[in-house]
Design an enzyme around this catalytic site. Structure first.
Site, PDB file in Angstrom:
ATOM      1  CG  ASP A 142      -2.055   1.052   0.939  1.00  0.00           C
ATOM      2  OD1 ASP A 142      -3.049   0.948  -0.313  1.00  0.00           O
ATOM      3  OD2 ASP A 142      -2.367   2.250   1.359  1.00  0.00           O
ATOM      4  N   GLY A 188       1.611   6.137 -12.410  1.00  0.00           N
ATOM      5  CA  GLY A 188       0.561   6.940 -11.387  1.00  0.00           C
ATOM      6  C   GLY A 188       1.318   8.682 -11.692  1.00  0.00           C
ATOM      7  CG  HIS A 233       7.839   4.199  -2.472  1.00  0.00           C
ATOM      8  ND1 HIS A 233       8.169   5.123  -3.919  1.00  0.00           N
ATOM      9  CD2 HIS A 233       6.921   4.319  -2.747  1.00  0.00           C
ATOM     10  CE1 HIS A 233       7.258   4.575  -4.807  1.00  0.00           C
ATOM     11  NE2 HIS A 233       5.801   4.568  -4.078  1.00  0.00           N
ATOM     12  NE  ARG A 234       5.682  -0.475  -4.939  1.00  0.00           N
ATOM     13  CZ  ARG A 234       5.304   0.806  -5.590  1.00  0.00           C
ATOM     14  NH1 ARG A 234       6.175   1.536  -6.304  1.00  0.00           N
ATOM     15  NH2 ARG A 234       4.343   1.246  -4.969  1.00  0.00           N
TER      16      ARG A 234
HETATM   17  O1  LIG Z   1       5.824   4.549  -7.402  1.00  0.00           O
HETATM   18  C1  LIG Z   1       5.099   5.247  -7.613  1.00  0.00           C
HETATM   19  N1  LIG Z   1       4.960   5.949  -8.042  1.00  0.00           N
HETATM   20  C2  LIG Z   1       4.091   6.432  -8.518  1.00  0.00           C
HETATM   21  N2  LIG Z   1       2.928   6.618  -8.086  1.00  0.00           N
HETATM   22  C3  LIG Z   1       2.676   5.585  -6.973  1.00  0.00           C
HETATM   23  C4  LIG Z   1       3.868   4.643  -6.470  1.00  0.00           C
HETATM   24  N3  LIG Z   1       3.507   4.300  -5.515  1.00  0.00           N
HETATM   25  C5  LIG Z   1       2.659   4.392  -5.137  1.00  0.00           C
HETATM   26  N4  LIG Z   1       1.510   5.162  -6.193  1.00  0.00           N
HETATM   27  C6  LIG Z   1       0.889   6.298  -6.517  1.00  0.00           C
HETATM   28  C7  LIG Z   1      -0.747   5.370  -6.963  1.00  0.00           C
HETATM   29  C8  LIG Z   1      -1.071   4.013  -6.910  1.00  0.00           C
HETATM   30  O2  LIG Z   1      -2.201   4.103  -7.808  1.00  0.00           O
HETATM   31  C9  LIG Z   1      -1.341   4.703  -5.878  1.00  0.00           C
HETATM   32  C10 LIG Z   1      -1.175   3.600  -4.347  1.00  0.00           C
HETATM   33  O3  LIG Z   1      -2.429   3.126  -3.961  1.00  0.00           O
HETATM   34  P1  LIG Z   1      -2.714   1.742  -3.414  1.00  0.00           P
HETATM   35  O4  LIG Z   1      -4.393   1.376  -3.150  1.00  0.00           O
HETATM   36  O5  LIG Z   1      -1.574   1.212  -2.506  1.00  0.00           O
HETATM   37  O6  LIG Z   1      -2.389   0.782  -5.139  1.00  0.00           O
HETATM   38  P2  LIG Z   1      -3.427   1.120  -6.342  1.00  0.00           P
HETATM   39  O7  LIG Z   1      -4.806   0.451  -6.114  1.00  0.00           O
HETATM   40  O8  LIG Z   1      -3.105   0.973  -7.316  1.00  0.00           O
HETATM   41  O9  LIG Z   1      -3.427  -1.271  -6.101  1.00  0.00           O
HETATM   42  P3  LIG Z   1      -3.667  -2.121  -5.565  1.00  0.00           P
HETATM   43  O10 LIG Z   1      -4.354  -1.531  -3.766  1.00  0.00           O
HETATM   44  O11 LIG Z   1      -4.244  -3.113  -5.719  1.00  0.00           O
HETATM   45  O12 LIG Z   1      -2.087  -3.152  -4.668  1.00  0.00           O
HETATM   46  O13 LIG Z   1      -0.497   5.437  -4.650  1.00  0.00           O
HETATM   47 MG   LIG Z   2      -5.335  -0.217  -3.707  1.00  0.00          MG
END
Ligand SMILES: O=c1nc[nH]c2c1ncn2[C@H]1C[C@H](O)[C@@H](COP(=O)(O)OP(=O)(O)OP(=O)(O)O)O1
Ligand SMILES: [Mg+2]
Length: 200
Positions: free
Chosen positions: A77, A159, A186-187
């Site tokens: 997350d 993103g 961060h990852r």
């Molecule tokens: O390295 C990154 N570079 C750019 N943007 C990022 C990154 N890491 C997270 N982000 C932003 C976009 C992402 O959509 C959101 C995470 O939200 P988050 O709920 O953790 O993921 P998600 O809904 O896209 O997929 P899921 O929950 O199925 O893992 O933060």
């Molecule tokens: Mg999500």
């Protein structure tokens, strides 16, 4: 006495994410440590509602939901925290892009909020949670500080990457080679901690 962390001892690992950009990055970072993995999307697992109020709570609920299918599961997350926006979009980073996952729009919302502000600092956060079918979890959190630029630059990553310039670099994550992002993101920070805890 603190109990030692539980280790991943092999077998199939489920990547509990429905975000293709993330799954690609996790697979690259995890390559050396897990012989086989499958994503939650490929398994047809449902996408749980992210009801937590912290990155850690949401990572844990996603990992635990996926581990119910019987394999150890890894969830991420993550999001972008902007102090000038009182911490938004934060845990709502995915939700700001709407059902169409429109990050041009989400980046535009961030930029609108920064109008008239001088502080353009931001940081990405990544909580990683490894969950076992018996309900055990191991969780870590990583960070990457940077500055927001406008207009967005570059087509790599996913993103908010095109508007995020990590500290000490002149290019955005969107302009950066994926391998370089994996040295400082961060990852990557969270992965280093998780590998130390559970994969060594
Ligand atoms: O390295 C990154 N570079 C750019 N943007 C990022 C990154 N890491 C997270 N982000 C932003 C976009 C992402 O959509 C959101 C995470 O939200 P988050 O709920 O953790 O993921 P998600 O809904 O896209 O997929 P899921 O929950 O199925 O893992 O933060
Ligand atoms: Mg999500």
């Amino acid at each position: 006495m603190t109990t030692p962390p539980r280790r991943f001892t092999g077998g199939t690992l489920v990547i509990a994410s429905h975000n293709k950009g993330k799954v690609r990055e996790i697979a690259a970072l995890l390559g050396p440590y897990a012989a086989s993995f499958v994503s939650a999307g490929e398994l047809g697992l449902p996408e749980p509602e992210e009801t937590g109020t912290t990155f850690i709570a949401n990572a844990e609920l996603k990992a635990l939901a996926a581990a119910k299918a019987g394999h150890v599961a890894l969830a991420d997350d993550s999001g972008m925290v902007v102090p000038a926006l009182n911490g938004d979009p934060g845990i709502y980073s995915a939700r700001w892009a709407g059902p169409e996952k429109d990050f041009q729009m989400a980046m535009g919302k961030v930029e609108d909020g920064l109008k008239g502000q001088t502080d353009r600092s931001a940081w990405f956060v990544c909580a990683l949670s490894l969950a076992w079918p018996d309900g055990h979890v191991e969780t870590v959190e990583g960070r990457c500080p940077g500055t927001l630029v406008w207009p967005p630059r570059g087509a790599h990553g996913f993103g908010y990457d095109p508007m995020f310039k990590p500290d000490g670099h002149d290019i955005t994550f969107g302009e950066m080679d994926p391998a370089r992002k994996h040295e400082m993101s961060h990852r990557a920070d969270a992965f280093r901690q998780l590998v130390e805890r559970c994969f060594k």
